[in-house]
Design a protein around this motif. Structure first.
Motif, PDB file in Angstrom:
ATOM      1  N   LEU A 143     -36.375  83.481 -11.020  1.00 32.24           N
ATOM      2  CA  LEU A 143     -34.632  84.046  -9.958  1.00 32.24           C
ATOM      3  C   LEU A 143     -34.814  83.131  -8.839  1.00 32.24           C
ATOM      4  N   ILE A 144     -35.414  83.666  -7.469  1.00 35.18           N
ATOM      5  CA  ILE A 144     -35.649  83.116  -6.244  1.00 35.18           C
ATOM      6  C   ILE A 144     -35.892  81.450  -6.289  1.00 35.18           C
ATOM      7  N   GLY A 145     -36.423  80.783  -7.318  1.00 36.91           N
ATOM      8  CA  GLY A 145     -36.267  79.655  -7.412  1.00 36.91           C
ATOM      9  C   GLY A 145     -35.184  78.598  -7.572  1.00 36.91           C
ATOM     10  N   GLN A 146     -34.123  79.418  -8.933  1.00 37.62           N
ATOM     11  CA  GLN A 146     -32.817  79.465  -8.998  1.00 37.62           C
ATOM     12  C   GLN A 146     -32.088  79.515  -7.411  1.00 37.62           C
ATOM     13  N   VAL A 147     -31.754  80.747  -6.913  1.00 34.32           N
ATOM     14  CA  VAL A 147     -31.303  80.516  -5.798  1.00 34.32           C
ATOM     15  C   VAL A 147     -31.617  79.646  -4.286  1.00 34.32           C
ATOM     16  N   GLU A 148     -32.784  79.259  -4.655  1.00 36.12           N
ATOM     17  CA  GLU A 148     -33.015  78.250  -3.517  1.00 36.12           C
ATOM     18  C   GLU A 148     -33.258  77.096  -3.425  1.00 36.12           C
ATOM     19  N   GLY A 149     -33.577  76.535  -4.938  1.00 41.14           N
ATOM     20  CA  GLY A 149     -33.465  75.112  -5.258  1.00 41.14           C
ATOM     21  C   GLY A 149     -34.076  74.920  -5.185  1.00 41.14           C
ATOM     22  N   ASP A 150     -35.201  75.637  -5.797  1.00 40.18           N
ATOM     23  CA  ASP A 150     -36.429  74.329  -6.267  1.00 40.18           C
ATOM     24  C   ASP A 150     -36.429  74.735  -7.417  1.00 40.18           C
ATOM     25  N   ILE A 151     -35.437  75.766  -8.625  1.00 44.46           N
ATOM     26  CA  ILE A 151     -35.908  75.321 -10.068  1.00 44.46           C
ATOM     27  C   ILE A 151     -33.967  75.144  -9.939  1.00 44.46           C
ATOM     28  N   PRO A 152     -33.491  73.295 -11.024  1.00 47.47           N
ATOM     29  CA  PRO A 152     -31.730  73.763 -10.691  1.00 47.47           C
ATOM     30  C   PRO A 152     -31.892  74.971 -11.458  1.00 47.47           C
ATOM     31  N   LYS A 153     -29.881  75.475 -11.455  1.00 47.14           N
ATOM     32  CA  LYS A 153     -29.864  76.254 -11.757  1.00 47.14           C
ATOM     33  C   LYS A 153     -28.903  75.769 -13.329  1.00 47.14           C
ATOM     34  N   ASN A 154     -29.359  74.681 -13.432  1.00 46.21           N
ATOM     35  CA  ASN A 154     -29.210  74.254 -15.529  1.00 46.21           C
ATOM     36  C   ASN A 154     -30.611  74.142 -15.743  1.00 46.21           C
ATOM     37  N   LYS A 155     -31.516  74.399 -15.467  1.00 47.55           N
ATOM     38  CA  LYS A 155     -32.337  74.229 -16.088  1.00 47.55           C
ATOM     39  C   LYS A 155     -32.999  75.916 -17.166  1.00 47.55           C
ATOM     40  N   ILE A 156     -33.137  75.988 -17.925  1.00 41.79           N
ATOM     41  CA  ILE A 156     -33.611  76.878 -18.234  1.00 41.79           C
ATOM     42  C   ILE A 156     -34.945  76.918 -18.241  1.00 41.79           C
ATOM     43  N   GLU A 157     -35.306  78.075 -17.754  1.00 49.16           N
ATOM     44  CA  GLU A 157     -37.408  78.071 -18.058  1.00 49.16           C
ATOM     45  C   GLU A 157     -37.779  78.726 -19.156  1.00 49.16           C
ATOM     46  N   LYS A 158     -38.577  78.460 -19.608  1.00 46.39           N
ATOM     47  CA  LYS A 158     -38.739  79.458 -20.867  1.00 46.39           C
ATOM     48  C   LYS A 158     -40.516  79.621 -20.558  1.00 46.39           C
ATOM     49  N   ARG A 159     -40.359  81.207 -20.502  1.00 47.11           N
ATOM     50  CA  ARG A 159     -42.022  81.459 -19.969  1.00 47.11           C
ATOM     51  C   ARG A 159     -42.981  82.712 -20.827  1.00 47.11           C
ATOM     52  N   VAL A 160     -43.995  82.271 -21.035  1.00 49.32           N
ATOM     53  CA  VAL A 160     -44.814  83.278 -22.291  1.00 49.32           C
ATOM     54  C   VAL A 160     -45.807  83.916 -21.537  1.00 49.32           C
ATOM     55  N   VAL A 161     -45.860  84.994 -21.755  1.00 46.41           N
ATOM     56  CA  VAL A 161     -47.365  85.767 -21.418  1.00 46.41           C
ATOM     57  C   VAL A 161     -47.794  85.830 -22.687  1.00 46.41           C
ATOM     58  N   ARG A 162     -49.172  85.604 -22.584  1.00 48.29           N
ATOM     59  CA  ARG A 162     -50.106  86.062 -23.370  1.00 48.29           C
ATOM     60  C   ARG A 162     -50.688  87.169 -23.736  1.00 48.29           C
ATOM     61  N   THR A 163     -50.317  87.265 -24.564  1.00 43.61           N
ATOM     62  CA  THR A 163     -50.730  89.565 -24.830  1.00 43.61           C
ATOM     63  C   THR A 163     -52.829  89.402 -25.694  1.00 43.61           C
ATOM     64  N   ARG A 164     -53.272  90.770 -25.218  1.00 39.34           N
ATOM     65  CA  ARG A 164     -54.118  90.962 -25.460  1.00 39.34           C
ATOM     66  C   ARG A 164     -54.777  92.248 -26.201  1.00 39.34           C
ATOM     67  N   LEU A 165     -55.187  92.211 -27.316  1.00 35.35           N
ATOM     68  CA  LEU A 165     -55.627  93.397 -28.137  1.00 35.35           C
ATOM     69  C   LEU A 165     -56.300  93.972 -27.330  1.00 35.35           C
ATOM     70  N   VAL A 166     -56.651  95.527 -26.869  1.00 40.78           N
ATOM     71  CA  VAL A 166     -57.261  96.241 -26.815  1.00 40.78           C
ATOM     72  C   VAL A 166     -57.864  97.486 -27.455  1.00 40.78           C
ATOM     73  N   ILE A 167     -59.002  96.703 -28.226  1.00 37.51           N
ATOM     74  CA  ILE A 167     -59.674  97.589 -29.177  1.00 37.51           C
ATOM     75  C   ILE A 167     -59.923  99.127 -28.809  1.00 37.51           C
ATOM     76  N   ARG A 168     -59.633 100.143 -28.835  1.00 36.73           N
ATOM     77  CA  ARG A 168     -60.343 101.026 -28.849  1.00 36.73           C
ATOM     78  C   ARG A 168     -60.521 102.645 -30.241  1.00 36.73           C
ATOM     79  N   GLY A 169     -60.881 103.621 -29.982  1.00 37.67           N
ATOM     80  CA  GLY A 169     -61.032 104.307 -30.815  1.00 37.67           C
ATOM     81  C   GLY A 169     -59.837 105.022 -32.047  1.00 37.67           C
ATOM     82  N   THR A 170     -58.905 104.410 -32.086  1.00 36.27           N
ATOM     83  CA  THR A 170     -57.986 104.520 -33.132  1.00 36.27           C
ATOM     84  C   THR A 170     -57.717 103.654 -34.291  1.00 36.27           C
ATOM     85  N   THR A 171     -58.780 102.464 -34.016  1.00 38.36           N
ATOM     86  CA  THR A 171     -59.188 101.257 -35.584  1.00 38.36           C
ATOM     87  C   THR A 171     -60.687 101.869 -35.702  1.00 38.36           C
ATOM     88  N   ARG A 172     -61.625 100.866 -36.864  1.00 39.47           N
ATOM     89  CA  ARG A 172     -62.280 101.526 -37.182  1.00 39.47           C
ATOM     90  C   ARG A 172     -62.874  99.936 -36.405  1.00 39.47           C
TER      91      ARG A 172
END
Length: 373
Positions: A344-373
């Motif tokens: 958002l700040i990049g679009q406000v300040e012009g570093d990212i063009p307002k008409n450019k659609i940014e799609k970012r994906v944050v990777r998940t991580r499985l945390v194994i604890r006591g409720t699974t075998r």
């Protein structure tokens, strides 16, 4: 007798008059004190013998003012409880520069995930000289529409939003974009609006979690999810379903429930566990729902994870506060918030063009604890 009664009346009246006079004097003192504290930059400039511009620059830590002068003015402001009107200042300059306040819409505050996203947004915004204005939609479409309208009227520089569960119309989002207000979705994205978004890898997070449950012995895994009008619900359900099919297990619609909170999980889980062929595993759309399953299973005499495996999705504080501790998919909400604010700040300040659609994906991580075998 009359004279005595008259004296009593006068004395009582005098007491009330004195009380009224004291209250009036106290009120006048409060008003005077308030007026004394409500000083302006003009007052500070007059008292210290400098210009208003000098006061303004000093309060903003401008290097154009000497360190000694800055400290003198700031100390005087602190002493007199003066704080600049940030919103008013931004509005005065909004014709020549974007208002440095970001509107943020949060569906609800009770979930750790949304709180962690908000932390990421705030920290990234503050580091880059912006402030945030937060509003709660309460999962209501009408309230979400009103918030967007309020943000637009208050001239925020952009909006970061996770849509409400019952939002199926998107004109309020399109209005912001059409009027030049940058819009970034997080978590719950709106496929009907062409805007930038930050999401976690819901499909792979779900797929990995269910495969882990299958690999550790589960054959019948129930799924508790949210309404399918949201993209995250579709992705998590598809990850669950594909994990079953690719492992050679049958997909059974009887094991799928619309359930995304603890109270609902506690209400419906006894029915599933009472089936002739009950599930031996549960995958839930969030940690609260998973904890509701865990509580109910233990109350009914089932052993976790020996009899039943349970996996959630969030990895909030509650995941380590239950017994046994919860296996879950970590969403990394703080990073989601940082990325959303960065776009958002990049679009406000012009570093990212307002008409450019940014799609970012944050990777998940499985945390194994006591409720699974």
């Amino acid at each position: 007798m009359r004279k005595r009664l008259h004296c009593v009346f006068i004395n009582k009246y005098s007491v009330w008059f004195r009380i009224f006079a004291l209250l009036h004097k106290f009120a006048m003192n409060l008003i005077a004190l308030e007026n004394q504290n409500n000083i302006t930059m003009k007052d500070i400039a007059r008292d210290l013998g400098v210009s208003i511009a000098t006061v303004s620059r000093a309060l903003k830590d401008s290097p154009r003012i000497s360190a000694v002068q800055r400290e003198r003015i700031q100390a005087y402001a602190r002493e007199h409880n003066f704080y600049p009107n940030v919103i008013g200042e931004a509005l005065r300059h909004s014709k020549v520069m974007p208002m440095k306040i970001i509107g943020v819409i949060v569906p609800e505050f009770i979930h750790y995930y949304f709180a962690s996203i908000l932390t990421g947004i705030e920290e990234e915004a503050r580091a880059r000289g912006y402030r945030i204005m937060v509003a709660l939609s309460g999962e209501k479409y009408d309230r979400e529409v009103k918030i967007c309208d309020d943000f637009y009227k208050n001239k925020v520089c952009g909006v970061i939003v996770s849509q409400a569960k019952d939002t199926t119309q998107y004109d309020h989002f399109r209005k912001l974009i059409d009027n030049g207000v940058p819009l970034v979705f997080y978590d719950r994205i709106c496929t009907g609006v062409n805007a930038s978004r930050v999401v976690v890898d819901d499909y792979m997070g779900s797929f990995t979690a269910v495969r882990h449950m299958i690999d550790t012995g589960c054959k019948r895994i129930a799924y508790y999810g949210s309404s399918m009008n949201m993209e995250i619900s579709k992705n998590r359900f598809n990850g669950y379903k594909d994990a079953l099919l690719k492992s050679g297990l049958n997909f059974d619609e009887e094991l799928v429930r619309l359930c995304d909170n603890r109270s609902a999980a506690e209400a419906i889980t006894p029915d599933l566990l009472g089936m002739d062929n009950p599930p031996d595993g549960f995958f839930a759309v969030n940690d609260d729902t998973a904890i509701g399953i865990l509580y109910t299973a233990k109350r009914m005499g089932f052993s976790v994870p020996e009899d039943i495996s349970i996996c959630g999705f969030t990895n909030g504080n509650r995941a380590v506060a239950c017994d046994p501790m919860l296996t879950t998919v970590e969403q990394r909400g703080k990073l989601v918030g940082e990325e959303a604010a960065n776009i958002l700040i990049g679009q406000v300040e012009g570093d990212i063009p307002k008409n450019k659609i940014e799609k970012r994906v944050v990777r998940t991580r499985l945390v194994i604890r006591g409720t699974t075998r």
